[in-house]
Scaffold this motif. Structure first.
Motif, PDB file in Angstrom:
ATOM      1  N   ARG A   4      26.152   8.996 -26.558  1.00 37.32           N
ATOM      2  CA  ARG A   4      26.134   7.388 -26.462  1.00 37.32           C
ATOM      3  C   ARG A   4      27.911   7.407 -26.050  1.00 37.32           C
ATOM      4  NH1 ARG A   4      25.235   5.418 -33.303  1.00 37.32           N
ATOM      5  NH2 ARG A   4      22.844   5.670 -32.838  1.00 37.32           N
ATOM      6  N   MET A   5      28.301   8.347 -26.510  1.00 38.83           N
ATOM      7  CA  MET A   5      29.878   8.159 -25.798  1.00 38.83           C
ATOM      8  C   MET A   5      29.876   8.903 -23.957  1.00 38.83           C
ATOM      9  SD  MET A   5      31.890  11.513 -28.357  1.00 38.83           S
ATOM     10  CE  MET A   5      30.688  11.987 -28.669  1.00 38.83           C
ATOM     11  N   LYS A   6      28.997   9.362 -23.746  1.00 46.47           N
ATOM     12  CA  LYS A   6      29.328   9.088 -22.443  1.00 46.47           C
ATOM     13  C   LYS A   6      28.566   7.381 -21.598  1.00 46.47           C
ATOM     14  CE  LYS A   6      27.117  13.027 -21.227  1.00 46.47           C
ATOM     15  NZ  LYS A   6      26.180  14.377 -20.881  1.00 46.47           N
ATOM     16  N   VAL A  10      34.208  14.493 -24.679  1.00 44.69           N
ATOM     17  CA  VAL A  10      32.678  14.970 -25.372  1.00 44.69           C
ATOM     18  C   VAL A  10      32.636  15.992 -25.870  1.00 44.69           C
ATOM     19  CG1 VAL A  10      29.942  14.001 -25.007  1.00 44.69           C
ATOM     20  CG2 VAL A  10      31.255  12.626 -24.050  1.00 44.69           C
ATOM     21  N   GLN A  29      29.711   4.886 -23.140  1.00 46.32           N
ATOM     22  CA  GLN A  29      31.083   4.152 -23.458  1.00 46.32           C
ATOM     23  C   GLN A  29      31.875   4.902 -22.042  1.00 46.32           C
ATOM     24  OE1 GLN A  29      31.847   4.818 -27.180  1.00 46.32           O
ATOM     25  NE2 GLN A  29      30.442   3.795 -27.848  1.00 46.32           N
ATOM     26  N   THR A  48      35.227  16.053 -29.105  1.00 45.19           N
ATOM     27  CA  THR A  48      34.792  15.845 -30.117  1.00 45.19           C
ATOM     28  C   THR A  48      34.223  15.965 -30.852  1.00 45.19           C
ATOM     29  OG1 THR A  48      35.308  13.133 -28.699  1.00 45.19           O
ATOM     30  CG2 THR A  48      34.514  13.114 -31.223  1.00 45.19           C
ATOM     31  N   MET A  83      32.907   7.757 -21.888  1.00 40.14           N
ATOM     32  CA  MET A  83      33.979   9.476 -22.162  1.00 40.14           C
ATOM     33  C   MET A  83      33.024  10.306 -20.718  1.00 40.14           C
ATOM     34  SD  MET A  83      33.790   9.373 -25.650  1.00 40.14           S
ATOM     35  CE  MET A  83      34.769  11.125 -26.486  1.00 40.14           C
TER      36      MET A  83
END
Length: 49
Positions: free
Chosen positions: A21-23, A32, A25, A35, A27
């Motif tokens: 999900r972070m990738k 990542v 978005q 975090t 990031m």
């Protein structure tokens, strides 16, 4: 209570999902990892009680 192996599998699945999900978005891998490091430290502190 879940057995340790099942719990580990669940945690790995959750981490992979969050990383994806972070990738998605936008990031970077470095962001990542930072975090996730922060989250895991927080989780360790939470379980020490």
């Amino acid at each position: 209570m879940l057995n340790p192996e099942k719990k580990k599998e669940m945690m790995e699945g959750i981490v992979k999902e969050i990383m994806q999900r972070m990738k998605d978005q936008g990031m970077s891998d470095e962001d990542v990892l930072k975090t996730i490091e922060k989250i895991s430290k927080q989780a360790e502190e939470d379980t020490e009680d």
